[in-house]
Design an enzyme around this catalytic site. Structure first.
Site, short mmCIF file in Angstrom:
data_model
loop_
_atom_site.label_atom_id
_atom_site.label_comp_id
_atom_site.label_asym_id
_atom_site.label_seq_id
_atom_site.Cartn_x
_atom_site.Cartn_y
_atom_site.Cartn_z
N CYS A 192 0.84 -1.21 0.00
CA CYS A 192 0.00 0.00 0.00
C CYS A 192 0.87 1.26 0.00
CB CYS A 192 -0.91 -0.04 1.23
SG CYS A 192 -1.77 1.49 1.59
N CYS A 234 0.10 3.70 2.83
CA CYS A 234 0.59 3.13 4.10
C CYS A 234 2.08 3.42 4.25
CB CYS A 234 0.37 1.62 4.13
SG CYS A 234 -1.36 1.11 4.07
#
Length: 145
Positions: A69, A72
């Protein structure tokens, strides 16, 4: 000792009783003698997650994330910085939803990153999406836990 707090060691996961007045004085684990607060988020697996959530007397801020991600990865250094700002009042932990899919499912995580604030063993607030360090701190403080 009603003015003491149970703190789960981030190293050996033993539960320690620490006087509330000593939380900011670099307390150490009675079992492994490592610092109870490191200024870094603790990576949790399903095997130790419940112990940290159920046995901790301080709120726990969980970052549900995944290694693939992009947002993230962008938020990771911000979350790291927040650990230094909020400890010892809040424990910060990270859960890799790719490796710990059952925890992602248990919490109904539909997008990542997602922050979940838990107190007393239950979720009290949730915030999806990447945030900067100061935004995270303000969000946690606004929950009045």
């Amino acid at each position: 000792m009603s003015d003491s707090r149970h703190i789960v060691c981030p190293h050996c996961h033993a539960v320690n009783r620490v006087p509330a007045a000593r939380l900011a004085q670099d307390p150490r684990c009675g079992q492994c003698h490592q610092p109870l607060f490191t200024g870094h988020p603790v990576a949790l697996t399903a095997a130790i997650f419940d112990r940290h959530i159920q046995r901790s007397d301080i709120p726990v801020l969980v970052d549900f994330w995944a290694p693939w991600c992009g947002p993230c990865k962008m938020m990771a250094p911000q979350f790291e910085q927040v650990a230094r700002l909020l400890e010892p009042g809040v424990r910060l932990v990270k859960v890799d939803t790719e490796a710990e899919q059952q925890l992602g499912a248990q919490f109904g995580i539909r997008s990542i990153p997602t922050l979940a604030l838990l107190a007393g063993g239950r979720e009290v607030a949730r915030q999806p999406g990447a945030m900067g360090a100061q935004e995270i701190v303000r969000w946690v403080q606004a929950q009045r836990i």
